[in-house]
Design a protein around this motif. Structure first.
Motif, PDB file in Angstrom:
ATOM      1  N   ARG A 123       0.761  -1.643   0.113  1.00 10.30           N
ATOM      2  CA  ARG A 123       0.097   0.425  -0.186  1.00 10.30           C
ATOM      3  C   ARG A 123       1.062   1.438   0.314  1.00 10.30           C
ATOM      4  O   ARG A 123       1.569   1.413   0.887  1.00 10.30           O
ATOM      5  N   GLY A 167      -0.385   5.700  -0.062  1.00  9.59           N
ATOM      6  CA  GLY A 167      -1.314   6.946   0.553  1.00  9.59           C
ATOM      7  C   GLY A 167      -1.683   6.614   2.012  1.00  9.59           C
ATOM      8  O   GLY A 167      -0.870   5.827   2.628  1.00  9.59           O
ATOM      9  N   PRO A 168      -3.162   7.584   1.894  1.00  6.59           N
ATOM     10  CA  PRO A 168      -2.912   7.694   3.256  1.00  6.59           C
ATOM     11  C   PRO A 168      -3.897   6.506   3.661  1.00  6.59           C
ATOM     12  O   PRO A 168      -4.291   5.653   2.801  1.00  6.59           O
ATOM     13  N   THR A 169      -3.993   6.718   5.350  1.00  8.78           N
ATOM     14  CA  THR A 169      -4.421   5.290   6.232  1.00  8.78           C
ATOM     15  C   THR A 169      -5.872   5.772   5.972  1.00  8.78           C
ATOM     16  O   THR A 169      -7.019   6.565   6.011  1.00  8.78           O
ATOM     17  N   ARG A 170      -6.764   4.170   5.962  1.00  5.95           N
ATOM     18  CA  ARG A 170      -7.926   4.290   5.543  1.00  5.95           C
ATOM     19  C   ARG A 170      -9.240   3.295   6.525  1.00  5.95           C
ATOM     20  O   ARG A 170      -8.399   2.371   7.009  1.00  5.95           O
ATOM     21  N   CYS A 171     -10.083   3.871   6.378  1.00  7.56           N
ATOM     22  CA  CYS A 171     -10.967   2.495   7.819  1.00  7.56           C
ATOM     23  C   CYS A 171     -12.464   3.105   7.151  1.00  7.56           C
ATOM     24  O   CYS A 171     -12.779   4.424   7.664  1.00  7.56           O
ATOM     25  N   GLY A 220      -1.409   0.949   7.746  1.00  3.27           N
ATOM     26  CA  GLY A 220      -2.444   1.833   6.705  1.00  3.27           C
ATOM     27  C   GLY A 220      -4.184   0.715   6.489  1.00  3.27           C
ATOM     28  O   GLY A 220      -4.796   2.249   5.624  1.00  3.27           O
ATOM     29  N   LEU A 221      -4.641   0.221   6.887  1.00  4.59           N
ATOM     30  CA  LEU A 221      -6.197  -0.204   6.748  1.00  4.59           C
ATOM     31  C   LEU A 221      -6.607  -0.573   7.781  1.00  4.59           C
ATOM     32  O   LEU A 221      -5.868  -2.038   8.246  1.00  4.59           O
ATOM     33  N   GLU A 263     -10.981  -0.690  -0.831  1.00  5.14           N
ATOM     34  CA  GLU A 263     -10.532   0.096  -0.253  1.00  5.14           C
ATOM     35  C   GLU A 263     -10.353   1.405  -0.925  1.00  5.14           C
ATOM     36  O   GLU A 263     -10.809   2.734   0.063  1.00  5.14           O
ATOM     37  N   PRO A 300     -13.442   5.872   3.870  1.00  7.40           N
ATOM     38  CA  PRO A 300     -12.799   7.426   4.532  1.00  7.40           C
ATOM     39  C   PRO A 300     -11.523   6.956   4.949  1.00  7.40           C
ATOM     40  O   PRO A 300     -11.187   6.249   5.353  1.00  7.40           O
ATOM     41  N   GLU A 301     -10.854   8.527   5.003  1.00  7.73           N
ATOM     42  CA  GLU A 301      -9.690   8.856   5.344  1.00  7.73           C
ATOM     43  C   GLU A 301      -9.372   8.531   6.793  1.00  7.73           C
ATOM     44  O   GLU A 301     -10.824   9.572   7.116  1.00  7.73           O
ATOM     45  N   GLY A 302      -8.793   7.619   8.013  1.00  6.40           N
ATOM     46  CA  GLY A 302      -8.950   7.738   9.726  1.00  6.40           C
ATOM     47  C   GLY A 302      -7.941   7.105   9.898  1.00  6.40           C
ATOM     48  O   GLY A 302      -8.044   6.137   9.449  1.00  6.40           O
TER      49      GLY A 302
END
Ligand SMILES: Nc1nc2c(ncn2[C@@H]2O[C@H](COP(=O)(O)OP(=O)(O)OP(=O)(O)O)[C@@H](O)[C@H]2O)c(=O)[nH]1
Ligand SMILES: [Mg+2]
Length: 315
Positions: free
Chosen positions: A14, A16-20, A67-68, A183, A187-189
Motif C-alpha cells: 500500500r 497513500g493515506p490510512t483508510r478505515c 494503513g488500512l 479500499e 474514508p481516510e482516518g
C-alpha cells in the motif's frame, strides 16, 4: 468499473493515506456472506450451513493491515418477511447495515441470479452508498469464461456499481481483488478498533452459535428456524477445563423430542460435533452440557427475542 476474471494478483504494497471504514456484506440468504467473512478474517467468526437463514445477527470482522482497517459486517440474508418477528428483525438488521456502511458489498451466487437478488441490489443502490457487486461461488462455474455473460449483464443492468468482482469465498480465491475494490472508497482516518480485535462478538455468543450450527446441520425442515441457543455457563474449572452449559430453546413441547432424537442420539451427535469446535474456539478441553427447553413461540415474542439477544442489532 472494474471487471475481472483471472488468477488472483499478488498482494500489493500500500501507498497513500490510512483508510478505515465499514463494508456491509449483504445478499439474499445462502449466497455465502458468512463464508466470506470467515475467509477474509482467516478464522470462523460466523456460522455457515447449507440452509438459508443461518445468520440471524450482525457480526463484525475487523481486518487490520498497515494503513488500512476494514470492518466487514456480516448480516442476515435479506428475504421476504414471514410472520415471525425474528424475520423482521433479521431484515431490519441487514437494512441498517446498508445504511451504516461506507461500502455495500452485494453478494450474488454465480450459479443463479434471481428476483430476490434484484431486491437487494435495489435496496443497496437506493441507499446512496458506494456499491460493489461480488459474484461468489465461481468455483462452481466451469469453464470460467461462462461467467462473462453474467458479468456483462450485471454491468449493463447496474452501471452505478463501482466494481463487479467474481470470487470464491469457499476457496478463498480472488479475495485480494475484492479488498482492492472496496479500499479506495473507504474514508481516510485512523483505525476504529484496536489492531488485535477481530470481532465484536463475545465468547458466549460464539459458543451458542457453534451449537446452533450443529443443530441446523442435524435437523431437517422447519425446525432449525424455531431453535435458539443460549450459553448459560462458560467458565474454567481449577484444572483449566472449560465447563460449558447451554440451553437449546424450542417453540413447542413436541419439538423437544425431535431435538433430543431417538434414545438421545441426535443431541449426543450435536454435542460431540459442537465440543469439537469449542475445543478450538476456547483453546482447551471442554465439558459440554446441553438442555432442551420450551419457550412458547419465542421467535414471534419481542420479550423472548430480547432475552435471547435477538434485538438491538439494528438500534
Ligand atoms: N461452492 C461454493 N460454495 C460456497 C461458497 N461460499 C459459500 N458456499 C456455501 O454456500 C452455503 C451458504 O453459505 P453461508 O456462508 O452460510 O451463506 P450466507 O449468505 O451467510 O447465508 P445466510 O446466513 O443464511 O443468509 C454453504 O453451504 C457454503 O459452504 C463458494 O465460494 N463456493
Ligand atoms: Mg450467514
Amino acid at each position: 468499473m472494474c471487471l475481472w476474471v483471472g488468477p488472483m494478483p499478488a498482494e500489493v504494497d500500500r501507498v497513500g493515506p490510512t483508510r478505515c471504514g465499514y463494508v456491509a456484506l449483504v445478499g439474499r440468504p445462502n449466497v455465502g456472506k458468512s463464508t466470506l467473512l470467515n475467509a477474509l478474517l482467516g478464522t470462523k467468526l460466523s456460522i455457515v450451513t447449507p440452509k438459508p437463514h443461518t445468520t440471524r445477527q450482525r457480526t463484525l470482522g475487523v481486518l487490520s493491515r498497515p494503513g488500512l482497517q476494514i470492518v466487514f459486517v456480516d448480516t442476515p440474508g435479506l428475504h421476504e418477511v414471514s410472520g415471525r418477528t425474528l424475520n423482521r428483525l433479521m431484515n431490519d438488521t441487514a437494512r441498517q447495515a446498508i445504511h451504516d456502511a461506507d461500502v455495500v458489498l452485494v453478494m450474488l451466487d454465480a450459479q443463479a441470479v434471481r428476483d430476490a437478488d434484484e431486491v437487494v441490489l435495489e435496496a443497496a443502490m437506493a441507499s446512496g452508498r458506494v456499491v460493489v457487486i461480488g459474484v461468489n461461488k465461481v468455483d462452481r462455474i466451469r469453464p470460467r469464461e461462462r461467467l462473462l455473460p453474467l458479468m456483462a449483464g450485471l454491468a449493463e443492468r447496474w452501471p452505478q456499481a463501482r466494481a463487479i468482482v467474481p470470487f470464491s469465498a469457499l476457496r478463498a480465491d480472488n479475495l485480494q481483488q475484492l479488498i482492492a475494490a472496496v479500499e479506495p472508497h473507504l474514508p481516510e482516518g485512523p483505525p476504529l478498533f484496536p489492531e488485535h480485535m477481530i470481532t465484536d462478538r463475545d465468547l458466549a455468543h460464539r459458543v451458542a452459535e457453534a451449537i446452533r450450527e450443529k443443530l441446523m446441520m442435524q435437523l431437517r425442515d422447519e425446525l432449525p428456524y424455531g431453535i435458539a441457543v443460549s450459553a448459560e455457563t462458560l467458565q474454567r474449572d481449577e484444572g483449566g477445563r472449560w465447563q460449558v452449559g447451554a440451553v437449546i430453546w424450542v417453540e413447542h413441547e413436541r419439538h423437544k423430542g425431535m431435538v433430543i432424537g431417538k434414545g438421545g442420539q441426535l443431541l449426543k451427535t450435536v454435542g460431540t460435533q459442537a465440543r469439537h469446535d469449542l475445543v478450538r474456539l476456547l483453546g482447551g478441553a471442554v465439558h459440554l452440557e446441553l438442555w432442551v427447553k420450551v419457550r412458547s413461540e419465542w421467535s414471534s415474542d419481542e420479550r423472548a427475542l430480547r432475552d435471547l439477544g435477538y434485538s438491538g442489532d439494528s438500534a
